[in-house]
Design a protein around this motif. Structure first.
Motif, PDB file in Angstrom:
ATOM      1  N   VAL A   1       9.792  53.598   8.509  1.00  0.00           N
ATOM      2  CA  VAL A   1      10.394  54.932   8.456  1.00  0.00           C
ATOM      3  C   VAL A   1       9.676  55.781   7.397  1.00  0.00           C
ATOM      4  N   ILE A   2       9.327  57.004   7.759  1.00  0.00           N
ATOM      5  CA  ILE A   2       8.718  57.944   6.822  1.00  0.00           C
ATOM      6  C   ILE A   2       9.777  58.945   6.368  1.00  0.00           C
ATOM      7  N   ALA A   3       9.894  59.127   5.050  1.00  0.00           N
ATOM      8  CA  ALA A   3      10.799  60.126   4.480  1.00  0.00           C
ATOM      9  C   ALA A   3       9.983  61.308   3.995  1.00  0.00           C
ATOM     10  N   ARG A   4      10.399  62.507   4.399  1.00  0.00           N
ATOM     11  CA  ARG A   4       9.724  63.731   3.965  1.00  0.00           C
ATOM     12  C   ARG A   4      10.711  64.533   3.114  1.00  0.00           C
ATOM     13  N   VAL A   5      10.319  64.782   1.876  1.00  0.00           N
ATOM     14  CA  VAL A   5      11.194  65.388   0.878  1.00  0.00           C
ATOM     15  C   VAL A   5      10.856  66.872   0.734  1.00  0.00           C
ATOM     16  N   ALA A   6      11.874  67.717   0.846  1.00  0.00           N
ATOM     17  CA  ALA A   6      11.683  69.162   0.682  1.00  0.00           C
ATOM     18  C   ALA A   6      12.650  69.694  -0.368  1.00  0.00           C
TER      19      ALA A   6
ATOM     20  N   LYS B   1      18.034  73.653  -3.208  1.00  0.00           N
ATOM     21  CA  LYS B   1      18.525  72.937  -2.039  1.00  0.00           C
ATOM     22  C   LYS B   1      17.515  71.854  -1.729  1.00  0.00           C
ATOM     23  N   VAL B   2      17.982  70.618  -1.633  1.00  0.00           N
ATOM     24  CA  VAL B   2      17.086  69.503  -1.357  1.00  0.00           C
ATOM     25  C   VAL B   2      17.439  68.903  -0.005  1.00  0.00           C
ATOM     26  N   GLU B   3      16.419  68.488   0.702  1.00  0.00           N
ATOM     27  CA  GLU B   3      16.605  67.879   2.020  1.00  0.00           C
ATOM     28  C   GLU B   3      15.555  66.806   2.216  1.00  0.00           C
TER      29      GLU B   3
ATOM     30  N   GLY C   1      13.205  59.024  12.704  1.00  0.00           N
ATOM     31  CA  GLY C   1      13.928  58.019  13.467  1.00  0.00           C
ATOM     32  C   GLY C   1      15.329  57.740  12.970  1.00  0.00           C
ATOM     33  N   LEU C   2      15.699  58.331  11.819  1.00  0.00           N
ATOM     34  CA  LEU C   2      17.010  58.051  11.241  1.00  0.00           C
ATOM     35  C   LEU C   2      17.842  59.308  11.038  1.00  0.00           C
ATOM     36  N   GLY C   3      17.202  60.456  10.856  1.00  0.00           N
ATOM     37  CA  GLY C   3      17.934  61.704  10.637  1.00  0.00           C
ATOM     38  C   GLY C   3      17.665  62.269   9.257  1.00  0.00           C
ATOM     39  N   SER C   4      18.445  63.273   8.881  1.00  0.00           N
ATOM     40  CA  SER C   4      18.209  63.961   7.628  1.00  0.00           C
ATOM     41  C   SER C   4      19.491  64.078   6.818  1.00  0.00           C
ATOM     42  N   VAL C   5      19.320  64.432   5.535  1.00  0.00           N
ATOM     43  CA  VAL C   5      20.426  64.590   4.611  1.00  0.00           C
ATOM     44  C   VAL C   5      20.047  65.708   3.651  1.00  0.00           C
ATOM     45  N   ASN C   6      21.038  66.518   3.258  1.00  0.00           N
ATOM     46  CA  ASN C   6      20.739  67.617   2.338  1.00  0.00           C
ATOM     47  C   ASN C   6      21.900  67.873   1.394  1.00  0.00           C
ATOM     48  N   ALA C   7      21.591  68.535   0.313  1.00  0.00           N
ATOM     49  CA  ALA C   7      22.606  68.943  -0.666  1.00  0.00           C
ATOM     50  C   ALA C   7      22.080  70.162  -1.414  1.00  0.00           C
TER      51      ALA C   7
END
Length: 254
Positions: A175-180, A238-240, A245-251
């Motif tokens: 799984v690749i995580a892309r941080v914004a 705002k971070v996301e 393949g797993l979805g996203s999360v933000n706060a």
């Protein structure tokens, strides 16, 4: 170390003054003692109605280990008052020098004993969530790691997105995580940076907890450790994080 009740009393008295790394204990705890203080402090919270809902594993990626100059994993406790869901808005001013890490949170569908291998852990996982760990820098993590662990390893909250089962089509190590941050990508990382596979964090944790008379149980939330380095959070951010393949999360932090 003095009687643990006396140590706990010192930590609680310091916290009442807004001090989380009691100076009188600087350099006086080893890692084993620090974990025992951490667990004892968490047990005191039950009187306030705050329960332990799971565990965090930290310092699992080489980039994080290099950032903090600590070269073995560590653990902390996840608490009921720290559970948040994707889209949560935090009040930045209420946090102490906050930061975040990009992680997978797994929820166990059955107990996991010490010595369970990766296949056994995989079978025990009920679901996986894209997640953010929200940390507070309440003291100098690198200068006195035992004090940081006694203070629950920087843990403040954890934010989870929608979960899904761990099926054959979901290889967490790939799984690749892309941080914004504020819609600008600042980092990316893959699951194999977390001890080679995020579920290795669970196998390590099961063995480590056994040293303290603890075990992983059905329903526990477990934060894997970060796919990338830790990032500070500024007011208005705002971070996301999008996990392929797993979805996203933000706060957001206002």
């Amino acid at each position: 170390m003095a009687d643990i009740e006396g140590v706990i009393a010192d930590f609680l008295a310091a916290r009442a003054e807004g001090v989380f790394f009691p100076p009188q204990w600087s350099g006086r705890l080893d890692l084993d003692q620090a974990y025992r203080v951490q667990l004892a402090l968490v047990s005191r919270l039950e009187a306030q109605g705050i329960t332990r809902v799971g565990w965090k594993v930290g310092l699992t990626a080489k980039v994080i280990q290099a950032q903090f100059k600590v070269f073995e994993p560590v653990f902390g406790c996840l608490l009921s008052d720290g559970v948040r869901h994707s889209g949560h808005v935090f009040e930045h001013a209420s946090l102490i020098r906050p930061g975040f890490e990009s992680e997978i949170c797994v929820v166990l569908g059955e107990d996991v004993a010490a010595g369970t291998d990766l296949a056994g852990v995989s079978r025990a996982v009920a679901r996986c969530h894209p997640a953010l760990e929200i940390i507070e820098t309440r003291g100098d993590f690198t200068r006195d790691l035992p004090l940081a662990l006694a203070d629950n390893a920087q843990q403040k909250a954890f934010v989870i997105g929608p979960g899904q089962p761990l099926g054959p089509g979901l290889d967490l190590s790939r799984v690749i995580a892309r941080v914004a941050i504020n819609e600008k990508e600042v980092a990316s990382g893959s699951g194999d940076t977390v001890l080679g596979h995020p579920l290795h964090a669970v196998t390590w944790l099961a063995g480590k907890l056994a040293e303290f008379g603890e075990r992983l149980g059905k329903g526990d939330y477990i934060m894997s450790g970060s796919f990338t380095r830790q990032f500070p959070i500024a007011p208005g951010d705002k971070v996301e994080v999008a996990f392929e393949g797993l979805g996203s999360v933000n706060a957001s932090f206002l």
